[in-house]
Write an enzyme that holds these catalytic residues in place. Structure first.
Site, PDB file in Angstrom:
ATOM      1  N   ASP A 249     -39.510  63.412  67.520  1.00 10.90           N
ATOM      2  CA  ASP A 249     -38.301  64.183  67.201  1.00 10.90           C
ATOM      3  C   ASP A 249     -37.555  64.696  68.424  1.00 10.90           C
ATOM      4  O   ASP A 249     -38.060  64.697  69.543  1.00 10.90           O
ATOM      5  CB  ASP A 249     -38.680  65.393  66.343  1.00 10.90           C
ATOM      6  CG  ASP A 249     -39.342  66.492  67.160  1.00 10.90           C
ATOM      7  OD1 ASP A 249     -40.207  66.173  68.003  1.00 10.90           O
ATOM      8  OD2 ASP A 249     -38.969  67.666  66.986  1.00 10.90           O
TER       9      ASP A 249
ATOM     10  N   GLY B 146     -45.755  64.471  64.978  1.00 13.47           N
ATOM     11  CA  GLY B 146     -45.203  63.219  65.481  1.00 13.47           C
ATOM     12  C   GLY B 146     -45.893  61.946  65.043  1.00 13.47           C
ATOM     13  O   GLY B 146     -45.284  60.881  65.042  1.00 13.47           O
TER      14      GLY B 146
ATOM     15  N   PHE C 202     -37.604  60.230  77.738  1.00 15.15           N
ATOM     16  CA  PHE C 202     -37.782  60.963  76.488  1.00 15.15           C
ATOM     17  C   PHE C 202     -37.346  60.080  75.321  1.00 15.15           C
ATOM     18  O   PHE C 202     -36.204  59.635  75.259  1.00 15.15           O
ATOM     19  CB  PHE C 202     -36.981  62.266  76.501  1.00 15.15           C
ATOM     20  CG  PHE C 202     -37.309  63.139  75.323  1.00 15.15           C
ATOM     21  CD1 PHE C 202     -38.457  63.923  75.320  1.00 15.15           C
ATOM     22  CD2 PHE C 202     -36.491  63.156  74.205  1.00 15.15           C
ATOM     23  CE1 PHE C 202     -38.779  64.714  74.227  1.00 15.15           C
ATOM     24  CE2 PHE C 202     -36.803  63.948  73.100  1.00 15.15           C
ATOM     25  CZ  PHE C 202     -37.945  64.727  73.116  1.00 15.15           C
TER      26      PHE C 202
ATOM     27  N   ASP D 155     -48.613  62.376  76.789  1.00 19.24           N
ATOM     28  CA  ASP D 155     -47.644  62.616  77.861  1.00 19.24           C
ATOM     29  C   ASP D 155     -48.382  63.295  79.017  1.00 19.24           C
ATOM     30  O   ASP D 155     -49.012  62.621  79.830  1.00 19.24           O
ATOM     31  CB  ASP D 155     -46.533  63.484  77.247  1.00 19.24           C
ATOM     32  CG  ASP D 155     -45.378  63.758  78.172  1.00 19.24           C
ATOM     33  OD1 ASP D 155     -45.141  62.965  79.091  1.00 19.24           O
ATOM     34  OD2 ASP D 155     -44.676  64.777  77.984  1.00 19.24           O
TER      35      ASP D 155
ATOM     36  N   ARG E  40     -36.970  61.854  63.334  1.00 23.34           N
ATOM     37  CA  ARG E  40     -38.323  61.349  63.067  1.00 23.34           C
ATOM     38  C   ARG E  40     -38.296  60.155  62.113  1.00 23.34           C
ATOM     39  O   ARG E  40     -39.198  59.333  62.103  1.00 23.34           O
ATOM     40  CB  ARG E  40     -39.180  62.451  62.418  1.00 23.34           C
ATOM     41  CG  ARG E  40     -39.521  63.607  63.331  1.00 23.34           C
ATOM     42  CD  ARG E  40     -40.598  64.450  62.681  1.00 23.34           C
ATOM     43  NE  ARG E  40     -40.710  65.780  63.242  1.00 23.34           N
ATOM     44  CZ  ARG E  40     -41.403  66.101  64.333  1.00 23.34           C
ATOM     45  NH1 ARG E  40     -42.042  65.170  64.995  1.00 23.34           N
ATOM     46  NH2 ARG E  40     -41.463  67.350  64.753  1.00 23.34           N
TER      47      ARG E  40
ATOM     48  N   GLY F 109     -51.016  65.145  78.632  1.00 26.55           N
ATOM     49  CA  GLY F 109     -52.442  65.173  78.267  1.00 26.55           C
ATOM     50  C   GLY F 109     -52.927  66.561  77.869  1.00 26.55           C
ATOM     51  O   GLY F 109     -54.073  66.725  77.462  1.00 26.55           O
TER      52      GLY F 109
ATOM     53  N   GLU G  84     -52.362  59.538  67.453  1.00 20.41           N
ATOM     54  CA  GLU G  84     -51.371  60.391  68.113  1.00 20.41           C
ATOM     55  C   GLU G  84     -50.077  59.614  68.337  1.00 20.41           C
ATOM     56  O   GLU G  84     -50.090  58.389  68.439  1.00 20.41           O
ATOM     57  CB  GLU G  84     -51.983  60.874  69.445  1.00 20.41           C
ATOM     58  CG  GLU G  84     -51.102  61.695  70.339  1.00 20.41           C
ATOM     59  CD  GLU G  84     -50.673  63.035  69.751  1.00 20.41           C
ATOM     60  OE1 GLU G  84     -50.069  63.049  68.659  1.00 20.41           O
ATOM     61  OE2 GLU G  84     -50.902  64.059  70.418  1.00 20.41           O
ATOM     62  N   ASP G  85     -48.970  60.327  68.419  1.00 23.69           N
ATOM     63  CA  ASP G  85     -47.695  59.658  68.683  1.00 23.69           C
ATOM     64  C   ASP G  85     -47.561  59.262  70.152  1.00 23.69           C
ATOM     65  O   ASP G  85     -47.235  58.139  70.481  1.00 23.69           O
ATOM     66  CB  ASP G  85     -46.501  60.528  68.232  1.00 23.69           C
ATOM     67  CG  ASP G  85     -46.496  61.922  68.851  1.00 23.69           C
ATOM     68  OD1 ASP G  85     -47.476  62.305  69.529  1.00 23.69           O
ATOM     69  OD2 ASP G  85     -45.503  62.654  68.648  1.00 23.69           O
TER      70      ASP G  85
HETATM   71  P1  5GP Z   1     -48.775  66.201  75.948  1.00 28.70           P
HETATM   72  O1  5GP Z   1     -49.547  67.403  75.506  1.00 28.70           O
HETATM   73  O2  5GP Z   1     -49.619  64.962  76.143  1.00 28.70           O
HETATM   74  O3  5GP Z   1     -47.911  66.487  77.155  1.00 28.70           O
HETATM   75  O4  5GP Z   1     -47.666  65.903  74.881  1.00 28.70           O
HETATM   76  C1  5GP Z   1     -47.905  65.574  73.641  1.00 28.70           C
HETATM   77  C2  5GP Z   1     -46.743  65.897  72.735  1.00 28.70           C
HETATM   78  O5  5GP Z   1     -45.483  66.126  73.404  1.00 28.70           O
HETATM   79  C3  5GP Z   1     -46.530  64.712  71.856  1.00 28.70           C
HETATM   80  O6  5GP Z   1     -47.414  64.712  70.761  1.00 28.70           O
HETATM   81  C4  5GP Z   1     -45.069  64.849  71.485  1.00 28.70           C
HETATM   82  O7  5GP Z   1     -44.960  65.667  70.334  1.00 28.70           O
HETATM   83  C5  5GP Z   1     -44.422  65.539  72.676  1.00 28.70           C
HETATM   84  N1  5GP Z   1     -43.733  64.534  73.513  1.00 28.70           N
HETATM   85  C6  5GP Z   1     -44.124  64.068  74.705  1.00 28.70           C
HETATM   86  N2  5GP Z   1     -43.257  63.139  75.173  1.00 28.70           N
HETATM   87  C7  5GP Z   1     -42.301  63.009  74.225  1.00 28.70           C
HETATM   88  C8  5GP Z   1     -41.125  62.175  74.104  1.00 28.70           C
HETATM   89  O8  5GP Z   1     -40.767  61.342  74.957  1.00 28.70           O
HETATM   90  N3  5GP Z   1     -40.406  62.338  72.962  1.00 28.70           N
HETATM   91  C9  5GP Z   1     -40.725  63.228  71.990  1.00 28.70           C
HETATM   92  N4  5GP Z   1     -39.921  63.294  70.930  1.00 28.70           N
HETATM   93  N5  5GP Z   1     -41.830  64.010  72.055  1.00 28.70           N
HETATM   94  C10 5GP Z   1     -42.604  63.895  73.168  1.00 28.70           C
END
Ligand code: 5GP
Length: 174
Positions: free
Chosen positions: A155, A40, A148, A99, A161, A101, A95-96
């Site tokens: 993606d 991402g 989202f 969310d 993307r 964590g 990082e993108d």
């Molecule tokens: P975490 O581990 O912090 O919950 O999530 C990290 C990953 O979940 C991000 O790097 C991303 O790839 C995916 N993600 C979390 N929220 C979103 C969102 O709103 N849209 C998309 N496309 N991916 C998300």
């Protein structure tokens, strides 16, 4: 379906320039290993390193979490690791989105065992309402509510993307 623009290309690029200035000031004269977290962050990473005013070593990691649909599970796997020895070095993750964590909890636990001089995180987006693990984000482009988003690297099933903006997917619209 339709995609509503949530954060425009101009807003993203303007914010990246500001972050680039801040990061360049903070690391002035230091050697930094920049680690883009795939998939991402590829676009954010490419744009951010181009506005940094110091040379960096660029590396990539890939992490995947296995959850259902658009939610993340705690089961995060590292699919690609960096090749550079980071002992005694400054590491800046790109990082993108942070969310829940879970992804960073896993990455940081692994990276800290390698004794870097410092570890910081630059993230395009953060959704604090969804956080399950506290993550310190040193450089954040945009904090968003719990929705989202897609585009600019993010993606939906591998698609969207390539969009130059961040959008919200609306499957109901025609
Ligand atoms: P975490 O581990 O912090 O919950 O999530 C990290 C990953 O979940 C991000 O790097 C991303 O790839 C995916 N993600 C979390 N929220 C979103 C969102 O709103 N849209 C998309 N496309 N991916 C998300």
């Amino acid at each position: 379906m339709s995609i509503d623009v949530f954060i425009s290309e101009d807003q993203i690029q303007k914010r990246i320039k500001e972050l680039g200035e801040e990061i360049s000031r903070d690391y002035k004269g230091e050697e930094v290993i920049v680690v883009g977290v795939l998939n991402g962050s590829f676009m954010f990473c490419a744009d951010l390193v181009r506005v940094l005013k110091f040379p960096v070593i660029t590396e990539f990691m890939a992490a995947a979490s296995y959850g259902e649909g658009t939610t993340t599970s705690g089961d995060v796997k590292i699919l690609l690791d960096i090749k550079t020895d980071i002992e005694g070095k400054h590491v800046l993750f790109i990082e993108d989105i942070v969310d829940t964590g879970h992804t960073f909890k896993k990455i940081l636990a692994m990276i800290e065992k390698r004794n870097p001089k410092s570890v910081r995180i630059a993230s395009l987006l953060s959704k604090p309402a969804r956080r399950e693990h506290h993550i310190d984000i040193d450089y954040l482009a945009f904090e968003i509510e719990d929705k989202f988003v897609i585009g600019y690297g993010l993606d939906l099933g591998g698609k969207y993307r390539e969009l130059p903006y961040i959008g919200v997917y609306n499957p109901e619209a025609n």
